[in-house]
Design a protein around this motif. Structure first.
Motif, PDB file in Angstrom:
ATOM      1  N   VAL A  52       0.822  -1.216   0.000  1.00  0.00           N
ATOM      2  CA  VAL A  52       0.000   0.000   0.000  1.00  0.00           C
ATOM      3  C   VAL A  52       0.855   1.265   0.000  1.00  0.00           C
ATOM      4  O   VAL A  52       0.429   2.318  -0.482  1.00  0.00           O
ATOM      5  CB  VAL A  52      -0.956  -0.009   1.220  1.00  0.00           C
ATOM      6  CG1 VAL A  52      -1.808   1.250   1.266  1.00  0.00           C
ATOM      7  CG2 VAL A  52      -1.840  -1.249   1.193  1.00  0.00           C
ATOM      8  N   LEU A  53       2.082   1.176   0.523  1.00  0.00           N
ATOM      9  CA  LEU A  53       2.939   2.360   0.699  1.00  0.00           C
ATOM     10  C   LEU A  53       3.143   3.176  -0.580  1.00  0.00           C
ATOM     11  O   LEU A  53       3.048   4.414  -0.534  1.00  0.00           O
ATOM     12  CB  LEU A  53       4.287   1.944   1.283  1.00  0.00           C
ATOM     13  CG  LEU A  53       5.268   3.082   1.569  1.00  0.00           C
ATOM     14  CD1 LEU A  53       4.669   4.093   2.533  1.00  0.00           C
ATOM     15  CD2 LEU A  53       6.585   2.529   2.113  1.00  0.00           C
ATOM     16  N   ALA A  68      -4.735  -3.014  -8.639  1.00  0.00           N
ATOM     17  CA  ALA A  68      -3.665  -3.261  -9.611  1.00  0.00           C
ATOM     18  C   ALA A  68      -2.373  -3.646  -8.900  1.00  0.00           C
ATOM     19  O   ALA A  68      -1.642  -4.531  -9.352  1.00  0.00           O
ATOM     20  CB  ALA A  68      -3.442  -2.025 -10.474  1.00  0.00           C
ATOM     21  N   GLN A  69      -2.096  -2.990  -7.792  1.00  0.00           N
ATOM     22  CA  GLN A  69      -0.893  -3.299  -7.021  1.00  0.00           C
ATOM     23  C   GLN A  69      -0.963  -4.708  -6.429  1.00  0.00           C
ATOM     24  O   GLN A  69       0.041  -5.414  -6.349  1.00  0.00           O
ATOM     25  CB  GLN A  69      -0.741  -2.261  -5.895  1.00  0.00           C
ATOM     26  CG  GLN A  69       0.547  -2.364  -5.117  1.00  0.00           C
ATOM     27  CD  GLN A  69       1.722  -1.732  -5.839  1.00  0.00           C
ATOM     28  OE1 GLN A  69       1.635  -1.405  -7.014  1.00  0.00           O
ATOM     29  NE2 GLN A  69       2.836  -1.576  -5.145  1.00  0.00           N
ATOM     30  N   LEU A  70      -2.163  -5.120  -6.038  1.00  0.00           N
ATOM     31  CA  LEU A  70      -2.342  -6.426  -5.409  1.00  0.00           C
ATOM     32  C   LEU A  70      -2.393  -7.569  -6.415  1.00  0.00           C
ATOM     33  O   LEU A  70      -1.766  -8.612  -6.231  1.00  0.00           O
ATOM     34  CB  LEU A  70      -3.636  -6.433  -4.581  1.00  0.00           C
ATOM     35  CG  LEU A  70      -3.630  -5.662  -3.270  1.00  0.00           C
ATOM     36  CD1 LEU A  70      -5.043  -5.552  -2.732  1.00  0.00           C
ATOM     37  CD2 LEU A  70      -2.726  -6.353  -2.252  1.00  0.00           C
ATOM     38  N   ILE A 129      -6.491  -6.347   3.770  1.00  0.00           N
ATOM     39  CA  ILE A 129      -5.604  -7.131   2.906  1.00  0.00           C
ATOM     40  C   ILE A 129      -4.926  -8.239   3.717  1.00  0.00           C
ATOM     41  O   ILE A 129      -4.831  -9.384   3.288  1.00  0.00           O
ATOM     42  CB  ILE A 129      -4.542  -6.221   2.246  1.00  0.00           C
ATOM     43  CG1 ILE A 129      -5.218  -5.247   1.270  1.00  0.00           C
ATOM     44  CG2 ILE A 129      -3.506  -7.062   1.494  1.00  0.00           C
ATOM     45  CD1 ILE A 129      -4.305  -4.123   0.800  1.00  0.00           C
ATOM     46  N   ALA A 130      -4.468  -7.903   4.927  1.00  0.00           N
ATOM     47  CA  ALA A 130      -3.806  -8.888   5.777  1.00  0.00           C
ATOM     48  C   ALA A 130      -4.758 -10.004   6.172  1.00  0.00           C
ATOM     49  O   ALA A 130      -4.374 -11.187   6.197  1.00  0.00           O
ATOM     50  CB  ALA A 130      -3.248  -8.196   7.023  1.00  0.00           C
ATOM     51  N   ILE A 131      -6.004  -9.641   6.480  1.00  0.00           N
ATOM     52  CA  ILE A 131      -7.004 -10.648   6.856  1.00  0.00           C
ATOM     53  C   ILE A 131      -7.243 -11.619   5.708  1.00  0.00           C
ATOM     54  O   ILE A 131      -7.261 -12.851   5.888  1.00  0.00           O
ATOM     55  CB  ILE A 131      -8.321  -9.972   7.275  1.00  0.00           C
ATOM     56  CG1 ILE A 131      -8.154  -9.255   8.599  1.00  0.00           C
ATOM     57  CG2 ILE A 131      -9.450 -11.003   7.370  1.00  0.00           C
ATOM     58  CD1 ILE A 131      -9.339  -8.411   9.011  1.00  0.00           C
ATOM     59  N   MET A 132      -7.407 -11.094   4.494  1.00  0.00           N
ATOM     60  CA  MET A 132      -7.720 -11.940   3.351  1.00  0.00           C
ATOM     61  C   MET A 132      -6.512 -12.746   2.870  1.00  0.00           C
ATOM     62  O   MET A 132      -6.658 -13.790   2.275  1.00  0.00           O
ATOM     63  CB  MET A 132      -8.254 -11.087   2.194  1.00  0.00           C
ATOM     64  CG  MET A 132      -9.662 -10.551   2.444  1.00  0.00           C
ATOM     65  SD  MET A 132     -10.833 -11.851   2.867  1.00  0.00           S
ATOM     66  CE  MET A 132     -10.722 -12.906   1.414  1.00  0.00           C
ATOM     67  N   GLN A 133      -5.315 -12.243   3.135  1.00  0.00           N
ATOM     68  CA  GLN A 133      -4.113 -12.976   2.726  1.00  0.00           C
ATOM     69  C   GLN A 133      -3.585 -13.888   3.818  1.00  0.00           C
ATOM     70  O   GLN A 133      -2.529 -14.487   3.689  1.00  0.00           O
ATOM     71  CB  GLN A 133      -3.022 -11.984   2.301  1.00  0.00           C
ATOM     72  CG  GLN A 133      -3.364 -11.238   1.017  1.00  0.00           C
ATOM     73  CD  GLN A 133      -2.227 -10.380   0.506  1.00  0.00           C
ATOM     74  OE1 GLN A 133      -1.298 -10.074   1.227  1.00  0.00           O
ATOM     75  NE2 GLN A 133      -2.290  -9.990  -0.754  1.00  0.00           N
TER      76      GLN A 133
END
Length: 307
Positions: free
Chosen positions: A8-9, A117-119, A302-306
């Motif tokens: 995300v940075l 797009a980044q993910l 994002i952390a939860i889903m990954q």
């Protein structure tokens, strides 16, 4: 969590760069207006047309994904409208309620597109543009209907509907759907041009988001702001998560849907609030708070889903 934050940075840095450029005066206000128009009228539509034209738009592949977000936005809107019954107008006037409703049901795709797009790369872009194709008309219609009821007599319904019909994002969605459903191939040179144009939308959009951020608005905080921020950052994505499990959505679709409903509200809602008699300043304050909270909420989702 560190890896998620690093994803995300770069996007946060682009937003920050937009703020720096705006504050230092490297670009004048008129220049930013031109960039916003370029992004809204050319860059994002090019991205939408190409992505939708190349995507699998069958009900089997996209139906539950789209339904999940439609339900989440509808519930978010209903929860906010219930406040009209629960509270007297002295505590919550219709102009304030209309801006709160807009703030929980609108979303800024300029933020969600580069995150996806980044993910996920091109697959993420396609997944978000499918959401745009169906959500943009729906969200505009329910907002016009709600605001027309709350702020009757302050605007021309037909004028607003005409504005919606001429919305470049809606036109692009219709064109993309026509190409997709009609199985009309895009000539290679045109396809490459659309791909290059759409790619530019991701960076330009985030720079414009940063330029529009106003730190001073963060000094204002009340229950109306907290409500609109909490619905966006907590309630709506949580609802999407549970609906996605029920519908059997893939992890990428689930995360993209969560990001869509949690994305800060769209900047055009501020203009609509001004034109239709809503509380435009409240809307702007909510938008700025949602931007700040999203910086922390997105990495958590994002952390939860990954895992």
């Amino acid at each position: 969590m560190t890896e998620v934050f690093l994803i995300v940075l770069p996007l946060v840095l682009l937003v920050a760069l937009g703020q720096v450029i705006a504050k230092t005066g490297w670009l004048a206000a008129n220049d930013w207006t031109g960039l916003e128009k370029l992004s809204f009228r050319i860059l994002i539509p090019a991205l939408i047309i190409r992505s939708i034209a190349h995507s699998d738009m069958t009900l089997k592949s996209s139906g539950f994904y789209v339904a999940t977000m439609l339900l989440a936005f509808t519930v978010a809107g209903i929860l906010t409208l219930i406040l009209r019954v629960a509270l007297p107008k002295q505590a919550l006037g219709n102009p304030q309620l209309s801006s709160m409703f807009q703030a929980v049901t609108r979303w800024n795709a300029l933020i969600t597109l580069p995150v996806a797009a980044q993910l996920f790369g091109p697959s993420g872009l396609t997944t978000i543009t499918i959401a745009m194709a169906f959500l943009i008309p729906f969200i505009n219609i329910i907002n016009i209907a709600a605001l027309a009821t709350m702020l009757a007599g302050r605007f021309s319904v037909w004028k607003v509907l005409k504005t919606i019909a001429l919305n470049p994002l809606i036109i692009a969605s219709v064109l993309g759907l026509a190409l997709n459903i009609g199985k009309i191939p895009i000539p290679a040179p045109v396809d490459t041009m659309l791909e290059m144009t759409g790619r530019a939308a991701l960076a330009v959009g985030l720079l414009c988001v940063g330029a529009g951020f106003n730190m001073r608005r963060l000094f204002y905080l009340n229950w109306k702001i907290i409500w609109a921020v909490a619905i966006k950052a907590i309630v709506a994505p949580a609802l999407v998560f549970f609906l996605a499990q029920s519908f059997g959505l893939a992890p990428m679709e689930t995360l993209c849907a969560m990001l869509v409903v949690a994305t800060p509200t769209a900047t055009n809602g501020y203009i609509i609030a001004r034109q239709m008699g809503g509380d435009a300043e409240l809307y702007a304050i909510i938008l700025n708070w949602q931007l700040v909270i999203a910086i922390f909420a997105f990495p958590v989702m994002i952390a939860i889903m990954q895992g």
